[in-house]
Design an enzyme around this catalytic site. Structure first.
Site, PDB file in Angstrom:
ATOM      1  N   ARG A 239       0.862  -1.155  -0.143  1.00 53.94           N
ATOM      2  CA  ARG A 239      -0.090   0.127  -0.126  1.00 53.94           C
ATOM      3  C   ARG A 239       0.863   1.105  -0.108  1.00 53.94           C
ATOM      4  O   ARG A 239       2.009   1.334   0.670  1.00 53.94           O
ATOM      5  CB  ARG A 239      -0.766  -0.042   1.132  1.00 53.94           C
ATOM      6  CG  ARG A 239      -1.943  -1.095   1.078  1.00 53.94           C
ATOM      7  CD  ARG A 239      -3.042  -0.543   0.072  1.00 53.94           C
ATOM      8  NE  ARG A 239      -4.208  -1.450  -0.069  1.00 53.94           N
ATOM      9  CZ  ARG A 239      -4.200  -2.606  -0.837  1.00 53.94           C
ATOM     10  NH1 ARG A 239      -3.347  -2.908  -1.589  1.00 53.94           N
ATOM     11  NH2 ARG A 239      -5.246  -3.387  -0.675  1.00 53.94           N
ATOM     12  N   GLU A 268      -3.930   7.550  -5.033  1.00 54.39           N
ATOM     13  CA  GLU A 268      -4.003   7.283  -6.613  1.00 54.39           C
ATOM     14  C   GLU A 268      -5.312   7.672  -7.366  1.00 54.39           C
ATOM     15  O   GLU A 268      -6.421   7.927  -6.485  1.00 54.39           O
ATOM     16  CB  GLU A 268      -3.906   5.606  -6.543  1.00 54.39           C
ATOM     17  CG  GLU A 268      -2.765   5.125  -5.925  1.00 54.39           C
ATOM     18  CD  GLU A 268      -2.731   3.567  -5.747  1.00 54.39           C
ATOM     19  OE1 GLU A 268      -3.630   2.810  -6.254  1.00 54.39           O
ATOM     20  OE2 GLU A 268      -1.663   2.953  -5.344  1.00 54.39           O
ATOM     21  N   HIS A 287      -0.727   0.448 -10.124  1.00 49.69           N
ATOM     22  CA  HIS A 287      -1.205  -0.475  -9.261  1.00 49.69           C
ATOM     23  C   HIS A 287      -1.947  -1.717 -10.021  1.00 49.69           C
ATOM     24  O   HIS A 287      -3.068  -2.104  -9.943  1.00 49.69           O
ATOM     25  CB  HIS A 287      -2.380   0.234  -8.594  1.00 49.69           C
ATOM     26  CG  HIS A 287      -2.979  -0.559  -7.170  1.00 49.69           C
ATOM     27  ND1 HIS A 287      -3.288   0.238  -6.010  1.00 49.69           N
ATOM     28  CD2 HIS A 287      -2.831  -1.927  -6.940  1.00 49.69           C
ATOM     29  CE1 HIS A 287      -3.492  -0.786  -5.024  1.00 49.69           C
ATOM     30  NE2 HIS A 287      -3.471  -1.644  -5.661  1.00 49.69           N
TER      31      HIS A 287
END
Length: 321
Positions: A239, A268, A287
């Site tokens: 994370r 993000e 991601h």
């Protein structure tokens, strides 16, 4: 009798949902790469029995108070820091996630970042694309060996173990730090348990696979980067908020560490002007840890199976709470 209503917060190909159409009334946000507007989500959850959510969806008291019929939130991820578990408990909403099915795929991605960062793959590809390749030189895009180096894994869960398995094929010296020692993993993977500080100080590659909690918030900060070797390469597939990004930028600019490979970020999505994107010694990707067709298909199926189980009065398959 009306079917339970399910709302999915991202567009998914209808073929994945066909097996559930007879039992569930499925509605879905129309866009795949854009978050559902909050006002639309409020409207859709008003009569929904189940919510199929993704990491960028905030499932909080505000939303739950507008969803009186909601029984289950199925999160298409292993992590669930986007969900207020206490609020869900208060509203008697079951929360599920998608563990196990993505571990090996994410480990693949983690090791891909090790390789692409160490060998400067992205930087070298850009050189070719920009038509800058004119000749060969002895140290032209010379990177760092992976074979025989020391790998430090922070967080020895299923993904961490998967990375360790891949590292064994490169004859890497594997060490790890975890909340609790895992002697079984040590025996299976020939891994050594060390303190967090020792891992930082002695590893050539450091991979973080920890969840974001109060304890891990900005775990990798200025003090942590200062303890690392100047030749160390840092990889984050957990994370973004476990890293102090300002401290990481500084460590990469000043040569405190050699390079970084990052799949996740504090906020993000990031933009092209993000400080980390402009660094030649950093690989930034959007991601995509579990992004294989096979694994994402399994994640969708597990979310839908969890929903079907809960709305049918059965136990969830992979409950978080």
């Amino acid at each position: 009798m009306s079917k339970p209503k399910v709302y999915i917060t991202r567009k998914i190909d209808a073929s994945y949902l066909e097996p559930y159409q007879d039992q569930l009334d499925i509605r879905m946000w129309e866009k795949e790469e854009e978050s559902v507007p909050r006002e639309t989500l409020y409207k859709e959850v008003a009569d929904a029995t189940a919510l199929f959510a993704v990491l960028s969806d905030s499932i909080d008291e505000d939303l739950l108070s507008k969803a009186p019929n909601l029984k289950v939130v199925a999160n298409m991820a292993v992590g669930y820091d986007n969900i207020d578990l206490e609020a869900c408990k208060k509203h008697h909403v079951t929360v599920t996630n998608t563990p196990d099915v993505l571990s090996e795929t994410t480990a693949d991605l983690g090791f891909s970042l090790i390789m692409s960062t160490a060998r400067r793959i992205v930087e070298a590809e850009e050189w070719v694309k920009q038509d800058k390749w004119q000749s060969w030189a002895p140290f032209f895009f010379a990177g760092t060996d992976i074979y025989g180096k020391t790998l430090g894994i922070v967080g020895m869960g299923r993904i961490g173990e998967g990375i360790a398995k891949r590292a064994s094929g490169f004859d890497m010296n594997i060490q790890y730090h975890n909340r609790s020692r895992k002697k079984g993993a040590e025996e299976r993977l020939n891994a050594k348990y060390v303190s967090f500080d020792e891992l930082l100080e002695t590893s050539d590659f450091i991979v973080t696979v920890v969840p974001h909690t109060q304890e891990t918030d900005k775990l990798f900060n200025q003090a942590a980067f200062e303890k690392m070797k100047s030749s160390a390469i840092f990889i984050n597939i957990s994370r973004g908020k476990v890293v102090d990004e300002e401290a990481l930028v500084n460590a990469l600019k000043t040569g405190e560490i050699q390079a970084a490979g990052l799949d996740v970020f504090e906020e993000e999505p990031i933009r092209a002007d993000h400080p980390l994107v402009g660094l030649n010694n950093t690989v930034c990707i959007p991601h995509i840890g579990s992004a294989s067709v096979e694994t994402r298909t399994k994640m969708v199926e597990l979310c839908m199976d969890n929903i079907l189980a809960v709305v049918s009065g059965k136990e969830a398959i992979t409950p978080v709470s």
